[in-house]
Design an enzyme around this catalytic site. Sequence first.
Site, PDB file in Angstrom:
ATOM      1  N   TYR A  28       0.803  -1.224   0.000  1.00 51.30           N
ATOM      2  CA  TYR A  28       0.000   0.000   0.000  1.00 51.30           C
ATOM      3  C   TYR A  28       0.838   1.278   0.000  1.00 51.30           C
ATOM      4  O   TYR A  28       0.280   2.376  -0.062  1.00 51.30           O
ATOM      5  CB  TYR A  28      -0.911   0.028   1.236  1.00 51.30           C
ATOM      6  CG  TYR A  28      -1.852  -1.146   1.330  1.00 51.30           C
ATOM      7  CD1 TYR A  28      -3.014  -1.192   0.559  1.00 51.30           C
ATOM      8  CD2 TYR A  28      -1.587  -2.219   2.183  1.00 51.30           C
ATOM      9  CE1 TYR A  28      -3.884  -2.266   0.635  1.00 51.30           C
ATOM     10  CE2 TYR A  28      -2.447  -3.300   2.265  1.00 51.30           C
ATOM     11  CZ  TYR A  28      -3.596  -3.316   1.492  1.00 51.30           C
ATOM     12  OH  TYR A  28      -4.446  -4.378   1.564  1.00 51.30           O
ATOM     13  N   ASN A  34      -9.317   1.455   8.568  1.00 49.71           N
ATOM     14  CA  ASN A  34     -10.633   1.416   9.209  1.00 49.71           C
ATOM     15  C   ASN A  34     -10.581   1.386  10.735  1.00 49.71           C
ATOM     16  O   ASN A  34     -11.589   1.637  11.387  1.00 49.71           O
ATOM     17  CB  ASN A  34     -11.424   0.193   8.723  1.00 49.71           C
ATOM     18  CG  ASN A  34     -11.787   0.281   7.261  1.00 49.71           C
ATOM     19  OD1 ASN A  34     -11.382   1.208   6.559  1.00 49.71           O
ATOM     20  ND2 ASN A  34     -12.540  -0.690   6.781  1.00 49.71           N
ATOM     21  N   HIS A  67      -4.282   6.655  -0.925  1.00 47.87           N
ATOM     22  CA  HIS A  67      -4.825   6.605   0.427  1.00 47.87           C
ATOM     23  C   HIS A  67      -3.733   6.790   1.482  1.00 47.87           C
ATOM     24  O   HIS A  67      -4.045   7.033   2.654  1.00 47.87           O
ATOM     25  CB  HIS A  67      -5.515   5.257   0.630  1.00 47.87           C
ATOM     26  CG  HIS A  67      -6.818   5.311   1.377  1.00 47.87           C
ATOM     27  ND1 HIS A  67      -7.587   6.456   1.536  1.00 47.87           N
ATOM     28  CD2 HIS A  67      -7.509   4.327   2.038  1.00 47.87           C
ATOM     29  CE1 HIS A  67      -8.669   6.180   2.232  1.00 47.87           C
ATOM     30  NE2 HIS A  67      -8.647   4.907   2.567  1.00 47.87           N
ATOM     31  N   ASP A  85      -5.856  11.852   3.047  1.00 42.52           N
ATOM     32  CA  ASP A  85      -6.242  12.094   1.657  1.00 42.52           C
ATOM     33  C   ASP A  85      -7.661  12.653   1.604  1.00 42.52           C
ATOM     34  O   ASP A  85      -8.514  12.286   2.410  1.00 42.52           O
ATOM     35  CB  ASP A  85      -6.139  10.805   0.837  1.00 42.52           C
ATOM     36  CG  ASP A  85      -6.976   9.666   1.421  1.00 42.52           C
ATOM     37  OD1 ASP A  85      -6.766   9.310   2.595  1.00 42.52           O
ATOM     38  OD2 ASP A  85      -7.855   9.146   0.706  1.00 42.52           O
ATOM     39  N   ASN A 132     -12.985   6.379   6.083  1.00 41.56           N
ATOM     40  CA  ASN A 132     -13.079   5.412   7.172  1.00 41.56           C
ATOM     41  C   ASN A 132     -12.064   5.661   8.282  1.00 41.56           C
ATOM     42  O   ASN A 132     -12.321   5.345   9.445  1.00 41.56           O
ATOM     43  CB  ASN A 132     -12.929   3.993   6.630  1.00 41.56           C
ATOM     44  CG  ASN A 132     -14.134   3.563   5.828  1.00 41.56           C
ATOM     45  OD1 ASN A 132     -15.247   4.019   6.070  1.00 41.56           O
ATOM     46  ND2 ASN A 132     -13.931   2.696   4.857  1.00 41.56           N
TER      47      ASN A 132
END
Length: 203
Positions: A14, A66, A19, A91, A112
């Site tokens: 990631y 989350n 994000h 973001d 989230n």
Amino acid sequence: MRLFVGLGNPGTRYAGNRHNIGFMALDAIARRHRAAPWRRKFQGDCTEAVIGSERVLLLKPLTFMNESGRAVAEAQRFYKIALDGVTVFHDELDLAPAKLRVKKGGGNAGHNGLRSITAQCGNEYWRARLGIGHPGDKALVHAYVLNDFAKAEMPWVEDLCDAMADAAELLASGEDARFQNKVHVAMAGRGWDEVKRVGEKPA
């Protein structure tokens, strides 16, 4: 003490995602202000730096987006940091690429990470909203934020993170409007005052 939180998802898979621009921002601030080495604590990676005259804890939750609030709440409780001493870098789909807006409280706009922090800590913390643009269709949002920045976008991403690192002393001292303005002026000076979604400067 103040708490700066960068939002993202952990792991190399990631690392370059849109994000994860909150992680990128914190990395730039840590480098610029000679923070101590990152260490694992509060369900995240954290370090400390003196920014201007303020002692600042930098935290990148490793709980996945989350559940970011769990890490933030643990660090906030441990150091007894007031909620208005917390700034979250994240973001923002509803801002054009390369734009920064700072605000206190407000809605979570479907983010989230913010939703989790609000649920765990309350809502009246500061948000440093880092514009990544919108893919144009709600159905494309999930894939858009979990894809890496395009090569053409990386120059403005790096410039934005550097500009925030340069101005971080203002944010640490509570001068959010001056921080936002200094970053805006720096980005305009580098030609990023109007960026297309894929990251090119205007013709």
